[in-house]
Scaffold this motif. Structure first.
Motif, PDB file in Angstrom:
ATOM      1  N   GLN A  99      18.334   6.089  13.925  1.00 34.01           N
ATOM      2  CA  GLN A  99      17.277   7.087  14.109  1.00 34.01           C
ATOM      3  C   GLN A  99      17.654   8.121  15.159  1.00 34.01           C
ATOM      4  OE1 GLN A  99      13.469   5.037  14.678  1.00 34.01           O
ATOM      5  NE2 GLN A  99      13.108   5.418  12.505  1.00 34.01           N
ATOM      6  N   VAL A 140      21.058   8.463   6.458  1.00 38.34           N
ATOM      7  CA  VAL A 140      21.186   7.013   6.411  1.00 38.34           C
ATOM      8  C   VAL A 140      21.394   6.615   4.946  1.00 38.34           C
ATOM      9  CG1 VAL A 140      20.128   4.775   6.935  1.00 38.34           C
ATOM     10  CG2 VAL A 140      19.656   6.760   8.391  1.00 38.34           C
ATOM     11  N   PRO A 171      16.989  10.391   8.393  1.00 35.40           N
ATOM     12  CA  PRO A 171      16.408   9.183   8.977  1.00 35.40           C
ATOM     13  C   PRO A 171      14.894   9.073   8.911  1.00 35.40           C
ATOM     14  CG  PRO A 171      18.150  10.006  10.379  1.00 35.40           C
ATOM     15  CD  PRO A 171      17.949  11.034   9.307  1.00 35.40           C
TER      16      PRO A 171
END
Length: 263
Positions: free
Chosen positions: A221, A227, A241
């Motif tokens: 994060q 991601v 994220p």
């Protein structure tokens, strides 16, 4: 959120991602014997991107990044790094490896060499950097990872967190354009994890292209532009994220997040 609370946030607004493609993976497949470990992987990484790859054990995460510098050989599809395709041509493999640094779960330092010698070995022998320059470069990066005072010690005299920071400095001494991290904190005690992740955050702030396999979702994060969630050898889902953690699309991703962070 994680075994680690990160109080550092990377300011994404002042970190531009280039339009230049650093890594292009197309329809890539890999088998271990009859086991189909990676299935139809397609991934484009631009210069300056910071990507975190997560997923359950056995999902193919580590194998994927090991294929990017030919530590593992793919059997189908293509991997192009900095315009060079990874294939059976050893010159291409050497060229890619010279531009791609890798930090492993276990530090892989030479125990019989000092920290300084570990950091200067490859630049001197592979890059043909003069010894004086190699030492200056090594001390610069040991300073960057905040352990210049450990230069004359041997790896066995350092903590796990210090050894991993040496491993990062050693990779940086080759002046790579891309850094790969394969679960760099999983072998560390909890109190040592933050010092390694703080080092990686500083690299991210400087715009290093990074792919990191990790279960540290706080790090994802704080640092990642993207991601990627893998399961059963496939990329199941990828997103920035905030969207990835707050609005996962795949049921498999939702299940994974609920297990590791109580999402």
């Amino acid at each position: 959120m994680s075994t680690l609370e990160l109080d550092t946030q990377v300011d994404a607004s002042r970190m531009e991602i280039s339009d230049e493609v650093a890594i292009e993976i197309s329809d890539m497949n890999k088998w271990f014997g009859t086991f189909h470990v990676l299935r139809d992987i397609n991934l484009t990484v631009n210069r300056g991107e910071r990507i975190v790859i997560c997923g359950p054990s056995g999902s193919g995460k580590s194998t994927l990044i090991r294929c990017i510098n030919r530590l593992e050989e793919h059997q189908a599809g293509s991997i192009v790094v900095d315009g060079t395709e990874l294939n059976s041509d050893l010159k291409n493999v050497d060229k890619v490896r010279s531009e791609v640094g890798m930090v492993f779960q276990h530090f892989n330092l030479f125990p019989h060499l000092t920290v300084l010698e570990n950091c200067t070995l490859a630049p001197i022998w592979v890059r043909k950097v003069p010894r004086k320059e190699a030492v200056e470069r090594a001390m610069h990066f040991l300073e960057k990872v905040k352990i210049p005072d450990q230069a004359m010690k041997y790896p066995g005299q350092l903590s796990g967190g210090q050894q991993q920071r040496v491993a990062i400095a050693r990779s940086l001494c080759m002046m790579p354009r891309i850094m790969l991290f394969d679960e760099p904190t999983s072998a560390l005690d909890p109190e040592m994890i933050k010092e390694v992740l703080d080092t990686m955050i500083e690299l991210a702030e400087e715009g290093m292209t990074m792919l990191c396999v990790t279960h540290e979702m706080g790090f994802a994060q704080a640092v990642a532009n993207r991601v990627i969630f893998m399961a059963d050898g496939q990329i199941v889902e990828q997103n920035e994220p905030h969207e990835f953690f707050n609005n996962p699309k795949s049921e498999r991703t939702q299940q994974f997040l609920s297990q590791i962070i109580g999402h």
